[in-house]
Design an enzyme around this catalytic site. Structure first.
Site, short mmCIF file in Angstrom:
data_model
loop_
_atom_site.label_atom_id
_atom_site.label_comp_id
_atom_site.label_asym_id
_atom_site.label_seq_id
_atom_site.Cartn_x
_atom_site.Cartn_y
_atom_site.Cartn_z
N LYS A 27 32.98 -1.02 -29.34
CA LYS A 27 32.60 -0.05 -28.30
C LYS A 27 33.60 -0.12 -27.14
O LYS A 27 34.08 0.89 -26.65
CB LYS A 27 31.21 -0.39 -27.80
CG LYS A 27 30.86 0.09 -26.40
CD LYS A 27 29.46 -0.22 -26.00
CE LYS A 27 29.31 -1.30 -24.97
NZ LYS A 27 29.73 -1.03 -23.62
N ASN A 28 33.92 -1.38 -26.71
CA ASN A 28 34.73 -1.53 -25.51
C ASN A 28 36.23 -1.34 -25.76
O ASN A 28 37.03 -1.50 -24.86
CB ASN A 28 34.45 -2.87 -24.83
CG ASN A 28 33.03 -2.89 -24.28
OD1 ASN A 28 32.39 -1.85 -24.15
ND2 ASN A 28 32.51 -4.07 -24.01
N ARG A 103 29.48 2.78 -17.18
CA ARG A 103 30.56 2.17 -16.38
C ARG A 103 31.92 2.59 -16.90
O ARG A 103 32.86 2.80 -16.12
CB ARG A 103 30.42 0.64 -16.46
CG ARG A 103 31.60 -0.15 -15.91
CD ARG A 103 31.65 -0.20 -14.43
NE ARG A 103 32.81 -0.92 -13.94
CZ ARG A 103 32.97 -1.23 -12.64
NH1 ARG A 103 32.04 -0.89 -11.77
NH2 ARG A 103 34.04 -1.86 -12.24
N CYS A 127 25.14 -0.65 -17.26
CA CYS A 127 24.31 -1.86 -17.33
C CYS A 127 24.14 -2.45 -15.93
O CYS A 127 25.11 -2.68 -15.22
CB CYS A 127 24.96 -2.90 -18.24
SG CYS A 127 24.78 -2.49 -19.97
N ARG A 132 29.05 -4.48 -9.44
CA ARG A 132 30.13 -3.83 -10.23
C ARG A 132 30.90 -2.80 -9.38
O ARG A 132 30.96 -1.62 -9.70
CB ARG A 132 29.58 -3.20 -11.50
CG ARG A 132 28.80 -4.17 -12.36
CD ARG A 132 28.34 -3.56 -13.64
NE ARG A 132 29.42 -3.58 -14.66
CZ ARG A 132 29.23 -3.13 -15.91
NH1 ARG A 132 28.08 -2.58 -16.26
NH2 ARG A 132 30.22 -3.20 -16.79
N ASP A 135 36.45 -1.58 -6.18
CA ASP A 135 37.48 -1.79 -5.13
C ASP A 135 38.86 -2.08 -5.70
O ASP A 135 39.87 -1.61 -5.17
CB ASP A 135 37.04 -2.93 -4.21
CG ASP A 135 36.74 -4.20 -4.99
OD1 ASP A 135 35.87 -4.14 -5.89
OD2 ASP A 135 37.40 -5.22 -4.77
N ASP A 324 29.45 -11.18 -22.48
CA ASP A 324 28.62 -10.26 -23.27
C ASP A 324 27.87 -10.95 -24.40
O ASP A 324 27.08 -10.32 -25.09
CB ASP A 324 29.49 -9.13 -23.86
CG ASP A 324 29.94 -8.17 -22.78
OD1 ASP A 324 30.81 -7.33 -23.07
OD2 ASP A 324 29.45 -8.29 -21.65
N ILE A 346 30.89 -14.44 -14.44
CA ILE A 346 31.44 -13.08 -14.30
C ILE A 346 30.50 -12.16 -13.52
O ILE A 346 30.93 -11.47 -12.60
CB ILE A 346 31.71 -12.45 -15.70
CG1 ILE A 346 32.51 -13.40 -16.59
CG2 ILE A 346 32.37 -11.09 -15.55
CD1 ILE A 346 33.97 -13.56 -16.24
N ARG A 420 23.13 2.09 -27.02
CA ARG A 420 24.43 2.29 -26.36
C ARG A 420 25.50 1.36 -26.94
O ARG A 420 26.68 1.65 -26.88
CB ARG A 420 24.32 2.03 -24.85
CG ARG A 420 23.66 3.14 -24.07
CD ARG A 420 23.78 2.88 -22.57
NE ARG A 420 25.17 2.63 -22.23
CZ ARG A 420 25.53 1.92 -21.16
NH1 ARG A 420 24.62 1.39 -20.36
NH2 ARG A 420 26.80 1.72 -20.88
C1 EPZ Z 1 33.91 -4.68 -19.25
O1 EPZ Z 1 33.25 -4.25 -18.08
C2 EPZ Z 1 32.92 -4.46 -20.39
N1 EPZ Z 1 32.55 -3.05 -20.47
C3 EPZ Z 1 31.64 -5.29 -20.13
O2 EPZ Z 1 30.81 -5.15 -21.29
C4 EPZ Z 1 32.03 -6.76 -19.99
O3 EPZ Z 1 30.87 -7.50 -19.65
C5 EPZ Z 1 33.08 -6.92 -18.88
O4 EPZ Z 1 34.23 -6.08 -19.17
C6 EPZ Z 1 33.55 -8.37 -18.75
O5 EPZ Z 1 34.05 -8.83 -19.96
C7 EPZ Z 1 33.44 -2.17 -21.01
O6 EPZ Z 1 34.53 -2.54 -21.43
C8 EPZ Z 1 33.00 -0.74 -21.07
P1 EPZ Z 1 35.16 -6.24 -15.19
P2 EPZ Z 1 34.09 -4.07 -16.70
O7 EPZ Z 1 35.83 -5.18 -14.38
O8 EPZ Z 1 35.47 -3.64 -17.02
C9 EPZ Z 1 34.00 -7.42 -10.75
C10 EPZ Z 1 28.90 -4.53 -22.50
O9 EPZ Z 1 27.75 -5.01 -22.62
N2 EPZ Z 1 34.82 -6.29 -10.30
O10 EPZ Z 1 36.00 -7.18 -16.00
O11 EPZ Z 1 33.27 -3.25 -15.79
C11 EPZ Z 1 32.75 -6.97 -11.49
O12 EPZ Z 1 31.72 -6.67 -10.58
C12 EPZ Z 1 29.55 -4.46 -21.13
O13 EPZ Z 1 29.59 -4.08 -23.46
C13 EPZ Z 1 35.01 -6.11 -8.92
O14 EPZ Z 1 34.49 -6.88 -8.11
O15 EPZ Z 1 34.10 -5.57 -16.18
C14 EPZ Z 1 32.42 -8.20 -12.33
O16 EPZ Z 1 31.72 -9.12 -11.53
C15 EPZ Z 1 28.67 -5.07 -20.04
N3 EPZ Z 1 35.77 -5.08 -8.48
C16 EPZ Z 1 33.80 -8.77 -12.66
O17 EPZ Z 1 34.73 -8.16 -11.73
C17 EPZ Z 1 36.37 -4.19 -9.36
O18 EPZ Z 1 37.06 -3.26 -8.87
C18 EPZ Z 1 34.28 -8.45 -14.06
O19 EPZ Z 1 34.17 -7.05 -14.22
C19 EPZ Z 1 36.18 -4.38 -10.74
C20 EPZ Z 1 35.41 -5.44 -11.19
#
Ligand code: EPZ
Length: 442
Positions: A27-28, A103, A127, A132, A135, A324, A346, A420
Site C-alpha cells: 500500500k505504502n 495522509r 490514521c 502528524r 511542517d 506499523d 515514531i 484501507r
Molecule cells: C508513512 O507515514 C506511512 N504511511 C505510515 O504507515 C508509517 O507509519 C510511517 O510512514 C512511518 O513509517 C504511508 O506511507 C502512506 P512520517 P508518514 O512522515 O509518511 C512526524 C500505515 O498504517 N512528522 O515518516 O506520514 C510525524 O508526525 C501508515 O500504513 C513531522 O513531525 O510518516 C511522525 O511522528 C500509518 N513533520 C514522524 O514524523 C512532518 O512534516 C514520522 O512520520 C512529517 C512527519
C-alpha cells in the site's frame, strides 16, 4: 462498506490455521507511485497493485485532478494493473474530502508543485496515531523558493517564477512521506537539490529506482542523503512500475501465524524487509523456514505460546522495527511468557488499541504516551456484550489477531480502517481455516 463489522470465532489458544497466504503489493509503495505518474509526460503502468480503499481513493484524487486512470484485474497474479496518464491534468486543488481521510494525499503536492507550479491542500487526515504535522514539507518547499499561503485550513503553495529551485534541505526527523514528496518535487526543479536525514524505507528506494530508470537523476538511493538534479518531465516509454511486496502485510500475517498457525506459508513476500521481526520471532522460539520470497511457519501447532520467550521492542525508522507492526507484535507479547517493554519512538498516539486488548484480558500497563509494559501468558476472552473497534489500519489487524487468539465470539466495528490496508482480509483468513464473517452495515 463504512458500517460493516466482523464477527470472529476465537480459537481459544488453539493453533490450527493452515495453508498459504499470498502477500499483495505494498500500500505504502503504490500510493506514491500513483502520485509519481504526475511527473510523466506519457502513460505510467503500475503492476502488482493492491486494490484497497486507499488505492481507490487515490484513483479518485487523480481523476478529480483531470488525469485518466484505468484499473484492470491481473487474475493470474491476483493483483491489479493501474494505467495513469496525467497529460490532461488541469486541477491542482487536491480534493479536500479525500485529503482529510488519507495522509498519503500530501505526497501528491510534490509532483504537482514541480510540474504545474501550484497546489492547494487541506491538512491531511488518515490514521489518528498522532498530530502528524506537515511542517517538514512546507519548510522544504520554502527552501525551494515556493510561497505558502494559509487560508481557511488550506495550504496554497506556489512555486517561484520559472519553477521550483534546487536547494539543500535537512529534515529535522526522518520522514517517509517528506522524503518521497520532496524527492519528487526535486525531480523537475531547476538545478540540484540535496536532501539530508532522509528516511530509507524500501518503498522509497523502490520509487527512486523507478524514477531513475525513467530519466530522473537521483543519487544516494538507499542512503540518508539524496542528491537530485532537475530534468524535463519523465517518460516511461512503457516501462511499468512493479509494486514491491507489502512488508507490513507480510509481518502482520507472520505474527498471526506465530500465535494461531500450525502450518502457514506466507508467499510472494520479501523476507529481507523483515529481518528484525524474523530474528525476534526465531529467538522467541517460533519455528520458521525462510526462503527468497516466502516465510513458512511450520510444525507450530505443538509449540505452546506460553513457551515462547518474550522480548522488548523499540520502533525505529527502517531498517529498525517498523512502527506499523507495533500493535501486532504487542498482541504476540501478551501471549509469550514474561514481561516486555514496547517503546514507540515514531508516533505519540499509537497505543489506543490497548483499551480493547485489556477488555479481552490482556495484562498491559501504559507507562507514558510512548511506552507500555506487557505481561505475557494472558488468557484472552471475547468481551462480554462489548464490541471491539479498529482504531487505525494496523490496530485493526491487531484486534483481529486478539479476537482469533481469544475464546468466544468477538464483534469488531469500524473495519473500514482494515479495508484501507488489507484487501479482502476475511476471505484470506477463512482460507486459512479461521471463522471470520463480514456483516454488511447499513
Ligand atoms: C508513512 O507515514 C506511512 N504511511 C505510515 O504507515 C508509517 O507509519 C510511517 O510512514 C512511518 O513509517 C504511508 O506511507 C502512506 P512520517 P508518514 O512522515 O509518511 C512526524 C500505515 O498504517 N512528522 O515518516 O506520514 C510525524 O508526525 C501508515 O500504513 C513531522 O513531525 O510518516 C511522525 O511522528 C500509518 N513533520 C514522524 O514524523 C512532518 O512534516 C514520522 O512520520 C512529517 C512527519
Amino acid at each position: 462498506m463504512a458500517k460493516d463489522y466482523f464477527k470472529i470465532q476465537g480459537l481459544g489458544g488453539k493453533k490450527i490455521l493452515r495453508g498459504e497466504v499470498q502477500i499483495n503489493g505494498a500500500k505504502n509503495a503504490v500510493l506514491k507511485a500513483m502520485a509519481a505518474a504526475i511527473l510523466f509526460k506519457d502513460e505510467v503502468k503500475i503492476l502488482n497493485a493492491p486494490y484497497t480503499e486507499d488505492v481507490k481513493k487515490t484513483v479518485t484524487l487523480l481523476e478529480t485532478a483531470g488525469a485518466k486512470v484505468e484499473v484492470s484485474e491481473d487474475a493470474v497474479n491476483h493483483s491489479h494493473v493501474l494505467k495513469i496518464n496525467t497529460a490532461t491534468l488541469h486541477n491542482t486543488d487536491i480534493d479536500p474530502e479525500i485529503a482529510k481521510s488519507m495522509r498519503a494525499s500530501v505526497v501528491m503536492t510534490g509532483p504537482m508543485l514541480s510540474r504545474y507550479g501550484k497546489v492547494s491542500l487541506v491538512q491531511p487526515g488518515g490514521c489518528v496515531i498522532g498530530a502528524r504535522p506537515i511542517d517538514q514539507f512546507i519548510e522544504g518547499y520554502k527552501k525551494m523558493g515556493a510561497t505558502v499561503e494559509f487560508k481557511d485550513d488550506v495550504s496554497i503553495i506556489t512555486a517561484p517564477e520559472g519553477g521550483l529551485r534546487g536547494a539543500e534541505i535537512i529534515f529535522h526527523l526522518q520522514t517517509v512521506g517528506g522524503t518521497e514528496t520532496l524527492m519528487m518535487a526535486a525531480v523537475l526543479a531547476k538545478g540540484v537539490t540535496v536532501l539530508k536525514n532522509c528516511a530509507m524505507e524500501p518503498e522509497i528506494t523502490s520509487l527512486a529506482e523507478y524514477l531513475t530508470s525513467c530519466g530522473a537523476k537521483i543519487e544516494g538511493i538507499g542512503t540518508t542523503t539524496l542528491t537530485i538534479t532537475g530534468v524535463e518531465p519523465l517518460v516511461s516509454a512503457g516501462k511499468p512500475y512493479v509494486t514491491i511486496p507489502d512488508r507490513i502485510e507480510a509481518g502482520s500475517f507472520l505474527l498471526l501465524a506465530a500465535l494461531c498457525g500450525d502450518d502457514v506459508k506466507i508467499t510472494t513476500c520479501e523476507p529481507k524487509h523483515l529481518e528484525v521481526l524474523i530474528s525476534m520471532l526465531m529467538d522467541s522460539g517460533v519455528p520458521l523456514q525462510i526462503g527468497t520470497d516466502f516465510i513458512h511457519v511450520k510444525n507450530n501447532g505443538a509449540v505452546k505460546n506460553s513457551e515462547l520467550k518474550t522480548f522488548n521492542v523499540r520502533t525505529h525508522e527502517y531498517p529498525g522495527f517498523a512502527t506499523d507492526l507495533q500493535p501486532q507484535v504487542s498482541v504476540f507479547l501478551t501471549q509469550a511468557s514474561g514481561e516486555s517493554i514496547i517503546f514507540e519512538t515514531i508516533f505519540e498516539g499509537r497505543f489506543k488499541y490497548t483499551e480493547d486488548l485489556i477488555k479481552m484480558g490482556a495484562n498491559i500497563t501504559i507507562m507514558n504516551p510512548r511506552e507500555i509494559m506487557v505481561k505475557g501468558g494472558a488468557e484472552l476472552k471475547a468481551p462480554e456484550a462489548e464490541e471491539l473497534r479498529a482504531h487505525d489500519i494496523r490496530a485493526g489487524f491487531a484486534v483481529v489477531m486478539a479476537a482469533l487468539v481469544a475464546s468466544g465470539e468477538s464483534v469488531i466495528n469500524n473495519i473500514y480502517y482494515i479495508d484501507r490496508g488489507y484487501e479482502r482480509l476475511e476471505e484470506r483468513l477463512c482460507a486459512l481455516g479461521a471463522k471470520v464473517e463480514r456483516v454488511k452495515g447499513e
